[in-house]
Each structure stands twice: as C-alpha cells, then as structure tokens.
Design a protein around this motif. Sequence first.
Motif, PDB file in Angstrom:
ATOM      1  N   TRP A 220       0.964 -14.010   1.583  1.00  0.00           N
ATOM      2  CA  TRP A 220       0.203 -13.362   0.533  1.00  0.00           C
ATOM      3  C   TRP A 220       0.374 -11.861   0.648  1.00  0.00           C
ATOM      4  O   TRP A 220       0.543 -11.337   1.745  1.00  0.00           O
ATOM      5  CB  TRP A 220      -1.281 -13.681   0.679  1.00  0.00           C
ATOM      6  CG  TRP A 220      -1.613 -15.126   0.584  1.00  0.00           C
ATOM      7  CD1 TRP A 220      -1.540 -16.056   1.595  1.00  0.00           C
ATOM      8  CD2 TRP A 220      -2.067 -15.827  -0.556  1.00  0.00           C
ATOM      9  NE1 TRP A 220      -1.929 -17.284   1.132  1.00  0.00           N
ATOM     10  CE2 TRP A 220      -2.254 -17.174  -0.183  1.00  0.00           C
ATOM     11  CE3 TRP A 220      -2.335 -15.442  -1.862  1.00  0.00           C
ATOM     12  CZ2 TRP A 220      -2.709 -18.140  -1.078  1.00  0.00           C
ATOM     13  CZ3 TRP A 220      -2.785 -16.400  -2.750  1.00  0.00           C
ATOM     14  CH2 TRP A 220      -2.968 -17.741  -2.356  1.00  0.00           C
TER      15      TRP A 220
ATOM     16  N   CYS B 107      -1.723  -8.343  -0.348  1.00  0.00           N
ATOM     17  CA  CYS B 107      -3.029  -7.810  -0.753  1.00  0.00           C
ATOM     18  C   CYS B 107      -2.909  -6.303  -0.860  1.00  0.00           C
ATOM     19  O   CYS B 107      -2.289  -5.664  -0.005  1.00  0.00           O
ATOM     20  CB  CYS B 107      -4.098  -8.107   0.297  1.00  0.00           C
ATOM     21  SG  CYS B 107      -4.255  -9.805   0.794  1.00  0.00           S
TER      22      CYS B 107
ATOM     23  N   ALA C 164       0.063 -14.759  -4.139  1.00  0.00           N
ATOM     24  CA  ALA C 164       0.903 -15.596  -3.289  1.00  0.00           C
ATOM     25  C   ALA C 164       2.331 -15.106  -3.489  1.00  0.00           C
ATOM     26  O   ALA C 164       2.836 -15.115  -4.613  1.00  0.00           O
ATOM     27  CB  ALA C 164       0.768 -17.066  -3.672  1.00  0.00           C
TER      28      ALA C 164
ATOM     29  N   ILE D  10      -7.138 -17.760   2.987  1.00  0.00           N
ATOM     30  CA  ILE D  10      -6.759 -16.367   2.722  1.00  0.00           C
ATOM     31  C   ILE D  10      -8.008 -15.502   2.579  1.00  0.00           C
ATOM     32  O   ILE D  10      -7.947 -14.282   2.626  1.00  0.00           O
ATOM     33  CB  ILE D  10      -5.864 -16.269   1.454  1.00  0.00           C
ATOM     34  CG1 ILE D  10      -5.356 -14.837   1.228  1.00  0.00           C
ATOM     35  CG2 ILE D  10      -6.607 -16.759   0.236  1.00  0.00           C
ATOM     36  CD1 ILE D  10      -4.489 -14.285   2.280  1.00  0.00           C
TER      37      ILE D  10
END
Length: 124
Positions: free
Chosen positions: A52, A54, A42, A4
């Motif tokens: 995920w 962000c 997550a 990630i």
Amino acid sequence: MLDILNIPELGRLEIVEVYEYYDQPVLYSCQNASGHFYLVVAAAEDAQFLTWLCVAVSTERLNRIRSGKIDLHDAFADSENPYAIQVKVPYEEHASVQTDFIQPNQIPEDMLPVPGECLDSTGS
C-alpha cells in the motif's frame, strides 16, 4: 481485510471514505486519532505481500483530490510531505507489517495511479 488500518507509525486508522472497492477498499482516505488524514491506495501485490502507499494530506488537499482538481497520480507522486509511506502487509498470518518512508520520486511508476485519473466528483 488485511490490517492496513493498524500502522504503528501512524496510529490506529479509521476509514473516512472509500473511493474504490474490489473485495476490500483499495483506494480510500482515513484518519488517525490525532486528526491527521491519509490517502491510501493498494499499489502492488506479489505472493508474499500486498503493498500500500499512504500519503498524509491536509483537509484542503483532500478536498481538492475529492473534487478532481488534483489527480490521483499527483496526489501520491507530488505529496505535501517530503515522503510517502510504503506499507507491505504480509499474507502470512504471524509475519510483521513492513513500513518504509520513501521520497515520492522513489515510488515506481507502476505503483502509482494512472496520470490524469481523478475521483468522480459526482460522488457516485
């Protein structure tokens, strides 16, 4: 750990702080080489991907999240930017990471942290 930390659209990321860990970091802040901060969680998992979420965060907002003044749900659902980044990291070794820019109101509620959940301001 799934990669990630290598999202082409954001650049190579380095973890700044890990807030929750379960076999790997599952909630953390990170920073790219340009100095931009991101909060990452997550959000979902199925047989093919770990997904995920962000969001870019300013230093001031990150400090407010860290102190518990902004809950984790709102940190993602009501972000400073008009978009969140959904990253699907495949379990298949040679498959590509899928990145989508989505509006926070398009994030399914079951992918967000529970409303009212805050980081532990004691640092433990």
